[in-house]
Motif scaffolding. Structure first.
Motif, PDB file in Angstrom:
ATOM      1  N   VAL A 295       0.984  -1.147  -0.064  1.00  0.00           N
ATOM      2  CA  VAL A 295      -0.041  -0.011   0.110  1.00  0.00           C
ATOM      3  C   VAL A 295       0.874   1.339  -0.199  1.00  0.00           C
ATOM      4  N   TYR A 296       0.706   2.161  -0.723  1.00  0.00           N
ATOM      5  CA  TYR A 296       1.513   3.192  -1.155  1.00  0.00           C
ATOM      6  C   TYR A 296       0.605   4.480  -0.562  1.00  0.00           C
ATOM      7  N   LEU A 297       1.438   5.017   0.253  1.00  0.00           N
ATOM      8  CA  LEU A 297       0.762   6.062   1.051  1.00  0.00           C
ATOM      9  C   LEU A 297       1.176   7.669   0.753  1.00  0.00           C
ATOM     10  N   CYS A 298       0.615   8.639   0.697  1.00  0.00           N
ATOM     11  CA  CYS A 298       1.243   9.980   0.413  1.00  0.00           C
ATOM     12  C   CYS A 298       1.273  10.557   1.653  1.00  0.00           C
ATOM     13  N   ALA A 299       2.062  11.543   1.998  1.00  0.00           N
ATOM     14  CA  ALA A 299       2.345  12.265   3.262  1.00  0.00           C
ATOM     15  C   ALA A 299       2.682  13.568   2.993  1.00  0.00           C
ATOM     16  N   ALA A 300       2.433  14.534   3.836  1.00  0.00           N
ATOM     17  CA  ALA A 300       2.805  15.817   3.996  1.00  0.00           C
ATOM     18  C   ALA A 300       3.603  16.043   5.247  1.00  0.00           C
ATOM     19  N   ASP A 301       4.634  16.909   4.963  1.00  0.00           N
ATOM     20  CA  ASP A 301       5.280  17.465   6.017  1.00  0.00           C
ATOM     21  C   ASP A 301       5.408  19.006   6.124  1.00  0.00           C
ATOM     22  N   ARG A 302       5.243  19.730   7.204  1.00  0.00           N
ATOM     23  CA  ARG A 302       5.515  21.125   7.162  1.00  0.00           C
ATOM     24  C   ARG A 302       6.819  21.617   7.349  1.00  0.00           C
ATOM     25  N   SER A 303       7.595  20.714   7.210  1.00  0.00           N
ATOM     26  CA  SER A 303       9.137  21.074   7.275  1.00  0.00           C
ATOM     27  C   SER A 303       9.592  21.545   5.678  1.00  0.00           C
ATOM     28  N   LEU A 304      10.638  22.318   5.777  1.00  0.00           N
ATOM     29  CA  LEU A 304      10.963  22.877   4.337  1.00  0.00           C
ATOM     30  C   LEU A 304      12.101  21.726   3.924  1.00  0.00           C
ATOM     31  N   VAL A 305      12.322  20.754   4.568  1.00  0.00           N
ATOM     32  CA  VAL A 305      13.618  19.969   4.137  1.00  0.00           C
ATOM     33  C   VAL A 305      12.974  18.349   4.031  1.00  0.00           C
ATOM     34  N   THR A 306      13.243  17.747   3.076  1.00  0.00           N
ATOM     35  CA  THR A 306      12.912  16.347   2.843  1.00  0.00           C
ATOM     36  C   THR A 306      13.354  15.615   3.842  1.00  0.00           C
ATOM     37  N   SER A 307      12.478  14.608   4.076  1.00  0.00           N
ATOM     38  CA  SER A 307      12.823  13.593   5.187  1.00  0.00           C
ATOM     39  C   SER A 307      12.499  12.052   4.734  1.00  0.00           C
ATOM     40  N   ARG A 308      13.391  11.229   5.273  1.00  0.00           N
ATOM     41  CA  ARG A 308      13.207   9.936   5.138  1.00  0.00           C
ATOM     42  C   ARG A 308      12.369   9.167   6.356  1.00  0.00           C
ATOM     43  N   SER A 309      11.972   9.923   7.254  1.00  0.00           N
ATOM     44  CA  SER A 309      11.385   9.384   8.697  1.00  0.00           C
ATOM     45  C   SER A 309       9.942   9.594   8.619  1.00  0.00           C
ATOM     46  N   ALA A 310       9.247   8.458   8.688  1.00  0.00           N
ATOM     47  CA  ALA A 310       7.637   8.731   8.674  1.00  0.00           C
ATOM     48  C   ALA A 310       7.133   9.584   9.902  1.00  0.00           C
ATOM     49  N   ILE A 311       7.908   9.738  11.020  1.00  0.00           N
ATOM     50  CA  ILE A 311       7.594  10.354  12.198  1.00  0.00           C
ATOM     51  C   ILE A 311       7.646  11.890  12.078  1.00  0.00           C
ATOM     52  N   ASP A 312       8.099  12.324  10.897  1.00  0.00           N
ATOM     53  CA  ASP A 312       8.470  13.797  10.468  1.00  0.00           C
ATOM     54  C   ASP A 312       7.079  14.327   9.720  1.00  0.00           C
ATOM     55  N   TYR A 313       6.229  13.472   9.244  1.00  0.00           N
ATOM     56  CA  TYR A 313       5.363  13.790   8.521  1.00  0.00           C
ATOM     57  C   TYR A 313       3.874  13.982   9.179  1.00  0.00           C
ATOM     58  N   ASP A 314       3.276  15.174   8.809  1.00  0.00           N
ATOM     59  CA  ASP A 314       2.005  15.383   9.752  1.00  0.00           C
ATOM     60  C   ASP A 314       0.695  14.996   9.212  1.00  0.00           C
ATOM     61  N   TYR A 315       0.658  14.575   8.080  1.00  0.00           N
ATOM     62  CA  TYR A 315      -0.382  14.492   7.407  1.00  0.00           C
ATOM     63  C   TYR A 315      -0.395  12.933   6.449  1.00  0.00           C
ATOM     64  N   TRP A 316      -1.235  12.162   6.408  1.00  0.00           N
ATOM     65  CA  TRP A 316      -1.208  11.146   5.435  1.00  0.00           C
ATOM     66  C   TRP A 316      -2.373  10.668   5.063  1.00  0.00           C
ATOM     67  N   GLY A 317      -2.403  10.308   3.659  1.00  0.00           N
ATOM     68  CA  GLY A 317      -3.492   9.742   3.024  1.00  0.00           C
ATOM     69  C   GLY A 317      -3.889   8.371   3.427  1.00  0.00           C
ATOM     70  N   GLN A 318      -4.912   7.626   2.899  1.00  0.00           N
ATOM     71  CA  GLN A 318      -5.212   6.430   3.004  1.00  0.00           C
ATOM     72  C   GLN A 318      -4.454   5.171   2.516  1.00  0.00           C
ATOM     73  N   GLY A 319      -3.909   5.633   1.450  1.00  0.00           N
ATOM     74  CA  GLY A 319      -3.173   4.669   0.781  1.00  0.00           C
ATOM     75  C   GLY A 319      -3.786   4.281  -0.624  1.00  0.00           C
ATOM     76  N   THR A 320      -3.026   3.546  -1.634  1.00  0.00           N
ATOM     77  CA  THR A 320      -3.534   2.901  -2.685  1.00  0.00           C
ATOM     78  C   THR A 320      -2.830   1.621  -2.920  1.00  0.00           C
TER      79      THR A 320
END
Length: 124
Positions: free
Chosen positions: A93-118
């Protein structure tokens, strides 16, 4: 609040291609770092790709580097994941996520919003 909706998943044979889309709502989309993660059954959530708000920087997980491409169109509030040379190991399942940070991140915990996945399924 940001809402994310993924689409484009499906069944594809090994070696094939698929493009995922993530449609976002919210005024602040264009300022967010966006990411793609994937989740296989009973496995940890795995980083796939991330892109900075202005597309100036992209990063990829080692397992998909050279095969997947992340991009975004801020005018359309959409982020994409182009997946080429797909392998059965990409099934998840592939999930889209949004992070308020200006820097790219590999860590899921850094992301603030998530989709349901496809669901993406790659047959051998």
């Amino acid at each position: 609040q940001v809402q994310l909706v993924e689409s484009g998943g499906g069944l594809v044979q090994a070696g094939g291609s698929l493009r995922l889309s993530c449609a976002a709502s919210g005024r602040t989309f264009s300022t967010y770092t966006m990411g793609w993660f994937r989740q296989a059954p009973e496995k940890e959530r795995e980083f796939v790709a991330s892109i900075r708000w202005n597309s100036a920087n992209t990063i990829y997980g080692d397992s998909v580097k050279g095969r997947f491409t992340i991009s975004r169109d801020n005018a359309k509030n959409t982020v994409y994941l182009q997946m080429n040379s797909l392998k059965p190991e990409d099934t998840a399942v592939y999930l889209c996520a949004a992070d308020r940070s200006l820097v790219t991140s590999r860590s899921a915990i850094d992301y603030d919003y998530w989709g349901q996945g496809t669901q993406v399924t790659v047959s051998s």
